[in-house]
Design an enzyme around this catalytic site. Structure first.
Site, PDB file in Angstrom:
ATOM      1  N   CYS A 111     -46.744  43.377 -15.226  1.00  0.00           N
ATOM      2  CA  CYS A 111     -45.542  42.842 -15.868  1.00  0.00           C
ATOM      3  C   CYS A 111     -45.867  41.573 -16.647  1.00  0.00           C
ATOM      4  CB  CYS A 111     -44.427  42.605 -14.854  1.00  0.00           C
ATOM      5  SG  CYS A 111     -44.924  41.855 -13.321  1.00  0.00           S
ATOM      6  N   ASP A 150     -46.402  38.627 -15.539  1.00  0.00           N
ATOM      7  CA  ASP A 150     -45.847  37.406 -14.954  1.00  0.00           C
ATOM      8  C   ASP A 150     -46.952  36.443 -14.526  1.00  0.00           C
ATOM      9  OD1 ASP A 150     -43.503  38.710 -15.235  1.00  0.00           O
ATOM     10  OD2 ASP A 150     -42.957  38.766 -13.117  1.00  0.00           O
ATOM     11  N   CYS A 189     -42.143  40.509  -6.775  1.00  0.00           N
ATOM     12  CA  CYS A 189     -41.910  39.131  -7.248  1.00  0.00           C
ATOM     13  C   CYS A 189     -41.947  38.148  -6.080  1.00  0.00           C
ATOM     14  CB  CYS A 189     -40.561  39.014  -7.948  1.00  0.00           C
ATOM     15  SG  CYS A 189     -40.404  40.092  -9.375  1.00  0.00           S
ATOM     16  N   CYS A 227     -39.796  37.576 -14.990  1.00  0.00           N
ATOM     17  CA  CYS A 227     -38.412  38.042 -14.951  1.00  0.00           C
ATOM     18  C   CYS A 227     -37.566  37.119 -14.071  1.00  0.00           C
ATOM     19  CB  CYS A 227     -38.363  39.460 -14.401  1.00  0.00           C
ATOM     20  SG  CYS A 227     -38.889  39.557 -12.693  1.00  0.00           S
TER      21      CYS A 227
END
Lengths: 176, 133
Positions: B37, B39, B105, B62
């Site tokens: 992703c 991140d 996350c 996110c």
């Protein structure tokens, strides 16, 4: 689910030229294109559409060297997944973070020129990494795919994916 | 995707955003990422007499990743280094009501905490406190 190489009846190798991929897609289309099922019943037509869609997706993945490398790693039990990355160095991650910060600053101050130059440098970075990946996968296959090189290959692909995601993230509209 | 009110609150009003001097003896820094992703999360702690006095984070990712790290810094402040090792991703999942697709996350935040603590202990020349359950 079948891997994209098997779907297109191609060997599991990094060295696939665009024309070979195109040929494999055409071959599959001859069998599964929905036009050939215009007079078939609904179930058969739906299956053909599904098959054709899978073939197109497989072709899209394999035509892109980075996704092709990822698909090969997955076949060797080295899928990147969405978990925490244990391979990249803190220095590399810090560099990615700094680029994201710079892009954010440029975006917030409406500095399109700076944004364009960050984008260009990331694209260049991505291309160089893809070249390195291409060479590394060729060497790995030439050496009969030794397992002890998989970690290194995974590291190269992981960093290239970061660069690509960072590039994709540079947009005025948040992606998610 | 529907985010919980708590995620939205942390996302809109993130706590403790910023940086501490990563070269300082009393600061531990953790930087982690998730390639798929894209991140990247940086989490830092400042320790005084074994207690975490300050915690800062910077996350590009996110809403769930931002909320997870924001919450983590809130929880870290005031804890001893020992107590900080007890923070688990499942606690973050529960507090923020994260859906299954966003659990990674919270794992990222737990990994960032572990790295920051390890970095601090490394600077002190201590044996790292075990973070295994």
């Amino acid at each position: 689910m079948l891997d994209p190489f098997t779907l297109l009846e191609l060997p599991h190798t990094f060295d696939l030229e665009a024309c070979v991929l195109r040929g494999a897609l055409l071959k599959g289309s001859l069998q599964w294109h929905p036009d050939r099922f215009a007079l078939a019943n609904e179930i058969e037509r739906a299956e053909a559409e599904d098959r054709m869609a899978s073939l197109n997706r497989a072709h899209e993945r394999l035509i892109d060297p980075l996704q092709r490398a990822e698909a090969l790693l997955t076949l060797h039990g080295q899928a990147l997944g969405n978990g925490t990355d244990q391979t990249s160095s803190p220095m590399f991650l810090m560099e990615m973070m700094e680029i994201k910060e710079e892009a954010d600053t440029a975006l917030n101050s409406g500095n399109n020129k700076r944004l364009a130059s960050i984008t260009a440098s990331l694209k260049n970075n991505e291309q160089q990494r893809i070249q390195a990946i291409t060479l590394a996968f060729r060497e790995w296959e030439a050496a009969d795919r030794p397992n002890d090189q998989l970690d290194g290959l995974r590291g190269l692909v992981t960093e290239a994916v970061y660069v690509r995601r960072t590039l994709e993230g540079i947009r005025p509209v948040p992606t998610h | 995707m529907v985010y919980s009110d708590k995620v939205i609150d942390h996302y809109e009003n993130p706590r403790n955003v910023g940086s501490l001097d990563k070269e300082a003896e009393d600061v531990g820094t953790g930087i982690v990422g998730a390639p798929e992703c894209g991140d990247v999360m940086k989490l830092q702690i400042q320790v005084e007499d074994g207690v975490i006095k300050d915690a800062k984070f910077k996350t590009f990712g996110c809403g769930s990743a931002i909320a997870s790290s924001s919450l983590a810094t809130e929880w870290l402040k005031g804890r001893t280094v020992e107590e900080a090792t007890e923070i688990r991703n499942v606690d973050i999942v529960e507090e923020l009501a994260l859906p299954p697709v966003k659990i990674h996350c919270s794992v990222l935040a737990e990994d960032a905490i572990k790295q920051a603590l390890a970095d601090y202990q490394n600077k002190q020349g201590d044996e790292p406190v075990s973070t295994e359950e």
